[in-house]
Design a protein around this motif. Structure first.
Motif, short mmCIF file in Angstrom:
data_model
loop_
_atom_site.label_atom_id
_atom_site.label_comp_id
_atom_site.label_asym_id
_atom_site.label_seq_id
_atom_site.Cartn_x
_atom_site.Cartn_y
_atom_site.Cartn_z
N GLN A 1 0.82 -1.11 0.03
CA GLN A 1 -0.10 -0.14 -0.02
C GLN A 1 0.92 1.14 -0.05
OE1 GLN A 1 -2.61 -1.04 3.59
NE2 GLN A 1 -3.98 -1.73 2.21
N GLN A 2 1.95 1.47 0.77
CA GLN A 2 2.78 2.28 0.78
C GLN A 2 3.40 2.72 -0.32
OE1 GLN A 2 5.21 1.34 4.14
NE2 GLN A 2 4.17 2.64 5.46
N GLY B 1 1.97 2.18 -3.05
CA GLY B 1 1.06 2.92 -4.32
C GLY B 1 -0.12 1.99 -4.66
N TRP B 2 0.08 0.31 -4.29
CA TRP B 2 -0.96 -0.48 -4.89
C TRP B 2 -2.22 -0.39 -4.06
CZ3 TRP B 2 0.86 -6.17 -5.69
CH2 TRP B 2 2.13 -6.05 -6.61
N GLU B 3 -3.42 -0.59 -5.00
CA GLU B 3 -4.63 -0.35 -4.37
C GLU B 3 -5.36 -1.60 -4.21
OE1 GLU B 3 -6.67 2.23 -6.83
OE2 GLU B 3 -5.24 3.74 -6.68
N ASN B 4 -6.26 -1.70 -3.25
CA ASN B 4 -7.28 -2.87 -2.93
C ASN B 4 -6.15 -4.23 -2.56
OD1 ASN B 4 -9.54 -1.53 -3.64
ND2 ASN B 4 -9.00 -1.93 -5.84
#
Length: 51
Positions: free
Chosen positions: A36-37, A39-42
């Motif tokens: 997530q850090q 930049g990945w989503e979901n």
């Protein structure tokens, strides 16, 4: 769009992210936060500490 990444490169990225043979070892439950850090989503949550 990114070009396809070969399997050897993906394996090395996974080793670095997980901390195998590197100073920072990440448990399975810590990997979603890292993604997530980055930049990945979901990103799915991990229900255990094993990887």
């Amino acid at each position: 769009m990114l070009e396809t990444i070969d399997d050897n490169t993906l394996d090395e990225i996974a080793r670095i992210a997980c901390g195998d043979d590197y100073p920072v070892y990440r448990r399975g439950a810590e990997l979603p936060k890292l993604l997530q850090q980055a930049g990945w989503e979901n990103v799915a949550r991990v229900c255990c500490t094993d990887r």
